[in-house]
Write an enzyme that holds these catalytic residues in place. Structure first.
Site, PDB file in Angstrom:
ATOM      1  N   ASP A  12       1.027  -1.110  -0.041  1.00 18.84           N
ATOM      2  CA  ASP A  12      -0.001  -0.061   0.028  1.00 18.84           C
ATOM      3  C   ASP A  12       0.823   1.396   0.090  1.00 18.84           C
ATOM      4  O   ASP A  12       2.007   1.140   0.171  1.00 18.84           O
ATOM      5  CB  ASP A  12      -0.914  -0.150   1.086  1.00 18.84           C
ATOM      6  CG  ASP A  12      -1.681   1.221   1.296  1.00 18.84           C
ATOM      7  OD1 ASP A  12      -2.423   1.752   0.406  1.00 18.84           O
ATOM      8  OD2 ASP A  12      -1.898   1.853   2.417  1.00 18.84           O
ATOM      9  N   SER A  13       0.321   2.394  -0.193  1.00 26.05           N
ATOM     10  CA  SER A  13       1.040   3.430  -0.026  1.00 26.05           C
ATOM     11  C   SER A  13       1.387   3.828   1.086  1.00 26.05           C
ATOM     12  O   SER A  13       2.280   4.758   1.578  1.00 26.05           O
ATOM     13  CB  SER A  13       0.102   4.608  -0.601  1.00 26.05           C
ATOM     14  OG  SER A  13      -1.104   4.913   0.163  1.00 26.05           O
ATOM     15  N   TYR A  44      -0.447   8.797  -2.614  1.00 27.43           N
ATOM     16  CA  TYR A  44      -0.628   8.146  -3.856  1.00 27.43           C
ATOM     17  C   TYR A  44      -2.027   8.797  -4.651  1.00 27.43           C
ATOM     18  O   TYR A  44      -1.922   9.194  -5.699  1.00 27.43           O
ATOM     19  CB  TYR A  44      -0.811   6.693  -4.164  1.00 27.43           C
ATOM     20  CG  TYR A  44       0.435   5.889  -3.936  1.00 27.43           C
ATOM     21  CD1 TYR A  44       1.709   6.351  -3.565  1.00 27.43           C
ATOM     22  CD2 TYR A  44       0.201   4.580  -4.218  1.00 27.43           C
ATOM     23  CE1 TYR A  44       2.839   5.435  -3.351  1.00 27.43           C
ATOM     24  CE2 TYR A  44       1.402   3.702  -4.034  1.00 27.43           C
ATOM     25  CZ  TYR A  44       2.692   4.270  -3.781  1.00 27.43           C
ATOM     26  OH  TYR A  44       3.718   3.527  -3.422  1.00 27.43           O
ATOM     27  N   GLY A  45      -3.068   9.261  -4.031  1.00 28.23           N
ATOM     28  CA  GLY A  45      -4.203   9.548  -4.207  1.00 28.23           C
ATOM     29  C   GLY A  45      -4.235  10.862  -4.963  1.00 28.23           C
ATOM     30  O   GLY A  45      -5.237  11.225  -5.793  1.00 28.23           O
ATOM     31  N   CYS A  75      -4.338  -1.517  -1.996  1.00 25.35           N
ATOM     32  CA  CYS A  75      -4.347   0.187  -2.035  1.00 25.35           C
ATOM     33  C   CYS A  75      -5.339   0.407  -3.254  1.00 25.35           C
ATOM     34  O   CYS A  75      -5.050  -0.096  -4.307  1.00 25.35           O
ATOM     35  CB  CYS A  75      -2.864   0.854  -2.374  1.00 25.35           C
ATOM     36  SG  CYS A  75      -3.207   2.570  -2.791  1.00 25.35           S
ATOM     37  N   ASN A  76      -6.688   1.026  -2.895  1.00 27.28           N
ATOM     38  CA  ASN A  76      -7.354   1.405  -4.196  1.00 27.28           C
ATOM     39  C   ASN A  76      -6.788   2.240  -5.092  1.00 27.28           C
ATOM     40  O   ASN A  76      -7.114   1.864  -6.278  1.00 27.28           O
ATOM     41  CB  ASN A  76      -8.547   2.057  -3.538  1.00 27.28           C
ATOM     42  CG  ASN A  76      -9.461   1.203  -2.797  1.00 27.28           C
ATOM     43  OD1 ASN A  76     -10.562   0.595  -3.190  1.00 27.28           O
ATOM     44  ND2 ASN A  76      -9.128   1.034  -1.309  1.00 27.28           N
ATOM     45  N   THR A  77      -6.015   3.098  -4.778  1.00 26.53           N
ATOM     46  CA  THR A  77      -5.574   4.049  -5.771  1.00 26.53           C
ATOM     47  C   THR A  77      -4.629   3.139  -6.998  1.00 26.53           C
ATOM     48  O   THR A  77      -4.629   3.254  -7.785  1.00 26.53           O
ATOM     49  CB  THR A  77      -4.728   5.413  -5.176  1.00 26.53           C
ATOM     50  OG1 THR A  77      -5.663   6.000  -4.254  1.00 26.53           O
ATOM     51  CG2 THR A  77      -4.267   6.170  -6.217  1.00 26.53           C
ATOM     52  N   GLU A 154      -4.458   9.663   8.764  1.00 25.60           N
ATOM     53  CA  GLU A 154      -3.123   9.857   9.161  1.00 25.60           C
ATOM     54  C   GLU A 154      -2.863  10.463  10.394  1.00 25.60           C
ATOM     55  O   GLU A 154      -1.786   9.919  11.211  1.00 25.60           O
ATOM     56  CB  GLU A 154      -2.119  10.163   8.135  1.00 25.60           C
ATOM     57  CG  GLU A 154      -2.188   9.554   6.689  1.00 25.60           C
ATOM     58  CD  GLU A 154      -1.188   8.386   6.580  1.00 25.60           C
ATOM     59  OE1 GLU A 154      -0.332   8.465   7.097  1.00 25.60           O
ATOM     60  OE2 GLU A 154      -1.564   7.300   6.122  1.00 25.60           O
ATOM     61  N   CYS A 192     -11.120   3.122  -0.453  1.00 28.73           N
ATOM     62  CA  CYS A 192      -9.664   3.905   0.120  1.00 28.73           C
ATOM     63  C   CYS A 192      -9.551   3.028   1.363  1.00 28.73           C
ATOM     64  O   CYS A 192     -10.526   2.714   2.166  1.00 28.73           O
ATOM     65  CB  CYS A 192      -9.783   5.186   0.332  1.00 28.73           C
ATOM     66  SG  CYS A 192      -8.215   5.692   0.931  1.00 28.73           S
ATOM     67  N   THR A 193      -8.346   2.292   1.385  1.00 32.79           N
ATOM     68  CA  THR A 193      -8.043   1.316   2.632  1.00 32.79           C
ATOM     69  C   THR A 193      -7.868   2.231   3.781  1.00 32.79           C
ATOM     70  O   THR A 193      -7.717   1.458   4.821  1.00 32.79           O
ATOM     71  CB  THR A 193      -6.953   0.508   2.160  1.00 32.79           C
ATOM     72  OG1 THR A 193      -5.720   1.252   1.687  1.00 32.79           O
ATOM     73  CG2 THR A 193      -7.172  -0.446   1.005  1.00 32.79           C
ATOM     74  N   HIS A 194      -7.805   3.589   3.844  1.00 34.01           N
ATOM     75  CA  HIS A 194      -7.724   4.286   5.104  1.00 34.01           C
ATOM     76  C   HIS A 194      -9.148   4.364   5.684  1.00 34.01           C
ATOM     77  O   HIS A 194      -9.148   4.648   7.033  1.00 34.01           O
ATOM     78  CB  HIS A 194      -7.155   5.684   4.620  1.00 34.01           C
ATOM     79  CG  HIS A 194      -5.804   5.587   4.729  1.00 34.01           C
ATOM     80  ND1 HIS A 194      -5.027   5.183   3.746  1.00 34.01           N
ATOM     81  CD2 HIS A 194      -4.917   6.398   5.405  1.00 34.01           C
ATOM     82  CE1 HIS A 194      -3.968   5.377   4.081  1.00 34.01           C
ATOM     83  NE2 HIS A 194      -3.580   6.268   5.070  1.00 34.01           N
TER      84      HIS A 194
HETATM   85  N1  DGL Z   1      -4.405   3.610   0.467  1.00 32.80           N
HETATM   86  C1  DGL Z   1      -4.650   4.515  -0.455  1.00 32.80           C
HETATM   87  C2  DGL Z   1      -5.986   3.969  -1.359  1.00 32.80           C
HETATM   88  O1  DGL Z   1      -6.518   2.891  -0.863  1.00 32.80           O
HETATM   89  C3  DGL Z   1      -5.140   5.856  -0.017  1.00 32.80           C
HETATM   90  C4  DGL Z   1      -3.731   6.669   0.523  1.00 32.80           C
HETATM   91  C5  DGL Z   1      -2.988   7.376  -0.516  1.00 32.80           C
HETATM   92  O2  DGL Z   1      -3.752   8.382  -1.029  1.00 32.80           O
HETATM   93  O3  DGL Z   1      -1.873   7.275  -0.632  1.00 32.80           O
HETATM   94  O4  DGL Z   1      -6.611   4.541  -2.177  1.00 32.80           O
END
Ligand code: DGL
Length: 276
Positions: A12-13, A44-45, A75-77, A154, A192-194
């Site tokens: 993941d990011s 990453y988003g 990570c979804n992105t 975060e 988004c995994t957050h």
């Molecule tokens: N974990 C990323 C996701 O699932 C979000 C965090 C990021 O933007 O890096 O999209």
């Protein structure tokens, strides 16, 4: 690492993918795990497709070198923008979070064709990956970019009342805007995994808006997709599986914040340099 059981590489990011690892550890316990959190290059988003694909590929290569038999893009992105690049480049199976998430929405819908509201990063929504995956399953979709949510998670602005009030206010604005575009949406997909860490605050916001919705996070669905590929790894382990963590920025911060996402203390965190 015990080579009698598979090794699953997860990346993941940053921290969000630990919500996916949490589900993997419970559904696929007979496996070793190597996790990369690319915390130095997060988020990453807000980045371009080329940059996200380059970053994601560097994590994927590292995990393949560490002996991963299967990769999970937690990570979804990165799943939305780099899944095809990674699949084309890797000789091992690769699982992303978008399709399992869309399928979980379909299963929740119990035969009807509901409108699914997807909350995600700007890069994920711009890619249209969720809309394509949901349309392919015959579901309607609206995607809403929520760029302030990752920094709030975060920073851990979730529980302390004054901080949670700010996060609730931000959620209120995003959900109000999203529901104006999709007033009949009945399923909320956390793209988004957050966001699973925001679930109690999202539920409170929906109550406030008098708009009940079923909330889906793709972590469990993704772990289910991995379980289907590695059925023998779903049994209780008869050897001790190992979990290693690599972070590209502060190991201390990864240990501290990561334990909130994983729901247990993190050991074996190493610093990793993946370049620029
Ligand atoms: N974990 C990323 C996701 O699932 C979000 C965090 C990021 O933007 O890096 O999209």
């Amino acid at each position: 690492m015990n080579r009698n059981i598979p090794t699953i590489g997860v990346f993941d990011s940053g921290f969000g993918g630990l919500t996916v690892l949490r589900s993997l550890l419970s559904l696929v316990p007979s496996a070793n795990y190597v996790y990369v959190g690319d915390t130095a290059r997060l988020p990453y988003g807000s980045k371009s497709r080329e940059t996200i694909a380059r970053y994601a590929l560097s994590s994927a290569h590292f995990l393949a070198e560490k002996g991963a038999d299967l990769l999970v893009i937690a990570c979804n992105t990165a799943s939305a923008l780099a899944l095809d690049d990674i699949k084309a480049d890797m000789p091992i199976p690769v699982v992303g979070v978008i399709e399992p998430g869309a399928e979980a929405a379909l299963h929740t819908s119990q035969g009807s064709k509901p409108h699914v509201l997807v909350l995600a990063t700007a890069a994920t929504t711009q890619s249209g990956a969720y809309t394509r995956a949901l349309h392919a399953l015959g579901l309607r979709a609206t995607e809403k970019a929520c760029p302030l949510l990752v920094p709030l998670v975060e920073e851990g602005w979730l529980a302390e009342p004054a901080q949670a009030a700010v996060t609730l206010e931000v959620l209120h604005i995003y959900l109000l805007e999203a529901l104006a575009q999709a007033p009949d949406a009945s399923i909320l997909l956390l793209g988004c995994t957050h966001y699973p860490l925001l679930k109690p605050l999202i539920e409170a916001t929906l109550r406030n808006l008098h708009h009940p919705m079923r909330i889906i996070d793709s972590a469990e669905a993704t772990a289910g997709a991995v379980a289907a590929l590695l059925p023998r790894a779903t049994a209780a382990p008869d050897v001790s599986p190992e979990c290693q963590f690599y972070a590209t920025d502060s190991v201390d911060k990864f240990q501290r914040l990561g334990s909130v996402f994983l729901g247990r203390p993190l050991h074996q965190v190493h610093l990793l340099d993946l370049g620029g």
